[in-house]
Motif scaffolding. Structure first.
Motif, mmCIF file in Angstrom:
data_model
loop_
_atom_site.group_PDB
_atom_site.id
_atom_site.type_symbol
_atom_site.label_atom_id
_atom_site.label_comp_id
_atom_site.label_asym_id
_atom_site.label_seq_id
_atom_site.Cartn_x
_atom_site.Cartn_y
_atom_site.Cartn_z
ATOM 1 N N PHE A 1 56.175 35.553 -9.102
ATOM 2 C CA PHE A 1 55.762 36.641 -9.994
ATOM 3 C C PHE A 1 56.997 37.383 -10.510
ATOM 4 N N LYS A 2 57.297 37.172 -11.781
ATOM 5 C CA LYS A 2 58.414 37.843 -12.449
ATOM 6 C C LYS A 2 57.781 38.645 -13.584
ATOM 7 N N GLY A 3 57.408 39.882 -13.278
ATOM 8 C CA GLY A 3 56.474 40.534 -14.166
ATOM 9 C C GLY A 3 56.848 41.887 -14.713
ATOM 10 N N VAL A 4 56.007 42.310 -15.679
ATOM 11 C CA VAL A 4 56.144 43.612 -16.312
ATOM 12 C C VAL A 4 54.756 44.206 -16.539
ATOM 13 N N ASN A 5 54.694 45.517 -16.556
ATOM 14 C CA ASN A 5 53.490 46.233 -16.932
ATOM 15 C C ASN A 5 53.513 46.520 -18.425
ATOM 16 N N TRP A 6 52.375 46.363 -19.068
ATOM 17 C CA TRP A 6 52.201 46.761 -20.470
ATOM 18 C C TRP A 6 51.198 47.909 -20.441
ATOM 19 N N ALA A 7 51.647 49.104 -20.841
ATOM 20 C CA ALA A 7 50.884 50.313 -20.552
ATOM 21 C C ALA A 7 50.439 51.067 -21.796
ATOM 22 N N ASP A 8 49.426 51.879 -21.608
ATOM 23 C CA ASP A 8 48.925 52.799 -22.631
ATOM 24 C C ASP A 8 49.937 53.927 -22.812
ATOM 25 N N THR A 9 50.268 54.273 -24.058
ATOM 26 C CA THR A 9 51.249 55.332 -24.289
ATOM 27 C C THR A 9 50.779 56.677 -23.746
ATOM 28 N N ARG A 10 49.475 56.892 -23.718
ATOM 29 C CA ARG A 10 48.934 58.154 -23.204
ATOM 30 C C ARG A 10 48.951 58.181 -21.689
ATOM 31 N N ASP A 11 48.860 57.046 -21.069
ATOM 32 C CA ASP A 11 48.787 56.795 -19.648
ATOM 33 C C ASP A 11 47.607 55.876 -19.396
ATOM 34 N N ASN A 12 47.700 55.103 -18.338
ATOM 35 C CA ASN A 12 46.581 54.220 -17.990
ATOM 36 C C ASN A 12 45.423 54.979 -17.356
ATOM 37 N N TYR A 13 45.666 56.195 -16.927
ATOM 38 C CA TYR A 13 44.572 57.057 -16.488
ATOM 39 C C TYR A 13 43.909 57.632 -17.730
ATOM 40 N N ASN A 14 42.678 57.216 -17.986
ATOM 41 C CA ASN A 14 41.974 57.655 -19.180
ATOM 42 C C ASN A 14 40.486 57.761 -18.911
ATOM 43 N N THR A 15 39.852 58.764 -19.483
ATOM 44 C CA THR A 15 38.397 58.864 -19.372
ATOM 45 C C THR A 15 37.717 57.945 -20.375
ATOM 46 N N GLY A 16 38.492 57.467 -21.341
ATOM 47 C CA GLY A 16 37.973 56.508 -22.317
ATOM 48 C C GLY A 16 38.641 55.165 -22.135
ATOM 49 N N TRP A 17 38.854 54.449 -23.233
ATOM 50 C CA TRP A 17 39.437 53.117 -23.178
ATOM 51 C C TRP A 17 40.925 53.171 -22.865
ATOM 52 N N VAL A 18 41.405 52.213 -22.098
ATOM 53 C CA VAL A 18 42.847 52.032 -21.951
ATOM 54 C C VAL A 18 43.299 51.059 -23.037
ATOM 55 N N ILE A 19 44.314 51.489 -23.788
ATOM 56 C CA ILE A 19 44.757 50.735 -24.961
ATOM 57 C C ILE A 19 46.279 50.595 -24.887
ATOM 58 N N PRO A 20 46.804 49.468 -24.423
ATOM 59 C CA PRO A 20 48.250 49.304 -24.302
ATOM 60 C C PRO A 20 48.993 49.550 -25.625
ATOM 61 N N ASP A 21 50.205 50.014 -25.475
ATOM 62 C CA ASP A 21 51.091 50.363 -26.589
ATOM 63 C C ASP A 21 51.109 49.254 -27.643
ATOM 64 N N GLY A 22 50.879 49.645 -28.886
ATOM 65 C CA GLY A 22 50.908 48.703 -30.002
ATOM 66 C C GLY A 22 49.544 48.234 -30.438
ATOM 67 N N LEU A 23 48.527 48.462 -29.594
ATOM 68 C CA LEU A 23 47.156 48.132 -29.952
ATOM 69 C C LEU A 23 46.441 49.393 -30.428
ATOM 70 N N ALA A 24 45.305 49.215 -31.104
ATOM 71 C CA ALA A 24 44.535 50.347 -31.613
ATOM 72 C C ALA A 24 43.064 50.121 -31.329
ATOM 73 N N ALA A 25 42.351 51.229 -31.118
ATOM 74 C CA ALA A 25 40.927 51.143 -30.785
ATOM 75 C C ALA A 25 40.128 50.425 -31.856
ATOM 76 N N SER A 26 40.625 50.448 -33.080
ATOM 77 C CA SER A 26 39.909 49.815 -34.187
ATOM 78 C C SER A 26 40.224 48.327 -34.336
ATOM 79 N N ASP A 27 41.139 47.803 -33.523
ATOM 80 C CA ASP A 27 41.543 46.406 -33.640
ATOM 81 C C ASP A 27 40.397 45.455 -33.297
ATOM 82 N N SER A 28 40.363 44.356 -33.984
ATOM 83 C CA SER A 28 39.445 43.263 -33.658
ATOM 84 C C SER A 28 40.085 42.373 -32.602
ATOM 85 N N TYR A 29 39.331 41.421 -32.099
ATOM 86 C CA TYR A 29 39.875 40.457 -31.140
ATOM 87 C C TYR A 29 41.082 39.740 -31.723
ATOM 88 N N SER A 30 40.980 39.279 -32.938
ATOM 89 C CA SER A 30 42.082 38.527 -33.544
ATOM 90 C C SER A 30 43.313 39.397 -33.739
#
Length: 333
Positions: free
Chosen positions: A41-70
């Motif tokens: 395991f040679k790894g890294v965390n990809w995290a939400d800019t707000r923090d991974n502690y969220n009452t709503g969706w966790v959305i890693p940096d660079g993604l957006a809630a409006s994004d589609s799967y593609s």
């Protein structure tokens, strides 16, 4: 990490990004075959800019809630390839919580997992509580339903690992073992070697869970940070770290550790005369010598001084050449 990244770290760090690209860095080297321990395991965390502690969706940096799967898949593919080429990572740890899985975001968010798998990465899926002030599962029904969905989707993929709960500091050891035993019983089809059990507290000690016969065969997750003490000697950090692991190096992944990367610190110097330099040397030297996998916090999180990567044009670049070199040393490079 207890109250993630920049919320509990000293706030005086400069946040300017030194967009350094190490010319001597080799491109991604495929993972070595599994050793007797967890060094694969040679790894890294990809995290939400707000923090991974969220009452709503966790959305890693660079993604957006409006994004589609593609759209998620496309962004994730680009970033995962950057984690591979810039850092040499072969593992990514991604956050989930009940809202992220039970609501519409899950159908899009799966693109990040799928892209990482298609790129040959191992994926550690880890559940966060929805508040930093709660170190327990607050809604057991929702938590079990979340994991039923996730395991249903990825339980059959040997490159996906499941971490039932990040930093279970609200539980005593016996309570936490009971929660984990319930998980293992409910999802008995998942091989125990693909279940990552968090240490007690803020994942800061794995000796208790390691000794539990109920958890035999599982991997163990340790978190370790340089602001937890003020040592300036590598040997002091090593002694402290080993005390938290005990005799369980063969099952342990250090799946959160990190240090300031946007402050210009040279991590190849002052291993016996600097707090964070000696800390990072201790973690990486111990991981390398004891064959333990490690997952840096974070690979990417804008605004977090610990981030190894920064947005650079349409791609990502390294924030600290010496820091990347030291992390890679821990991975066996």
């Amino acid at each position: 990490m207890p109250t993630r990244a920049f919320t509990r770290k000293p706030i005086g760090y400069l946040l300017t990004v030194a967009a350094l690209v190490c010319a001597s860095q080799s491109a991604f080297v495929p993972a070595q075959s599994a050793a007797a321990a967890t060094s694969q395991f040679k790894g890294v965390n990809w995290a939400d800019t707000r923090d991974n502690y969220n009452t709503g969706w966790v959305i890693p940096d660079g993604l957006a809630a409006s994004d589609s799967y593609s759209q998620v898949y496309s962004v994730a593919d680009k970033y995962i390839k950057a984690f591979q080429s810039n850092l040499g990572a072969n593992t990514v740890r991604l956050p989930i919580n009940p809202p992220s899985v039970s609501q519409s975001w899950w159908s899009a968010y799966r693109g990040a997992i799928d892209a990482a798998l298609a790129d040959g990465m191992k994926v550690v899926i880890s559940a966060w509580t929805e508040k930093t002030s709660v170190g327990t599962v607050t809604d057991m029904t929702a938590w079990k339903a979340m994991w039923s969905t996730v395991v249903g989707a990825y339980g059959g993929n040997g490159d996906v690992y499941f971490e039932p709960l990040n930093e279970p500091y609200g539980y005593s050891l016996s309570q936490w073992v009971s929660v984990c035993s319930t998980w293992l019983s409910q999802f008995s089809s998942v091989p125990r070697g693909r279940v990552v059990i968090s240490g007690t507290g803020y994942n800061d000690n794995i000796t208790g869970v390691g000794a539990s016969s109920a958890l035999n065969g599982t991997l163990l997750s340790l978190h370790y940070y340089g602001y937890w003490n003020s040592y300036t000697k590598e040997s002091s950090w090593v002694s402290d770290l080993k005390g938290r692991i005990g005799g369980y190096t063969g099952r342990t992944i250090i799946d959160e550790f990190g240090a300031p990367m946007t402050t210009g610190t040279n991590y190849l110097a002052n291993h016996d005369n600097g707090q964070f330099q000696s800390y990072l040397a201790a973690v990486t030297d111990t991981a390398r010598s004891d064959g333990m996998g490690s997952v840096y916090w974070p690979a990417l999180r804008t605004g977090d001084s610990y981030s190894l990567q920064a947005h650079s044009g349409s791609g990502l670049s390294n924030t600290n050449t010496s820091g990347v070199t030291q992390v890679r040393w821990g991975w066996g490079y």
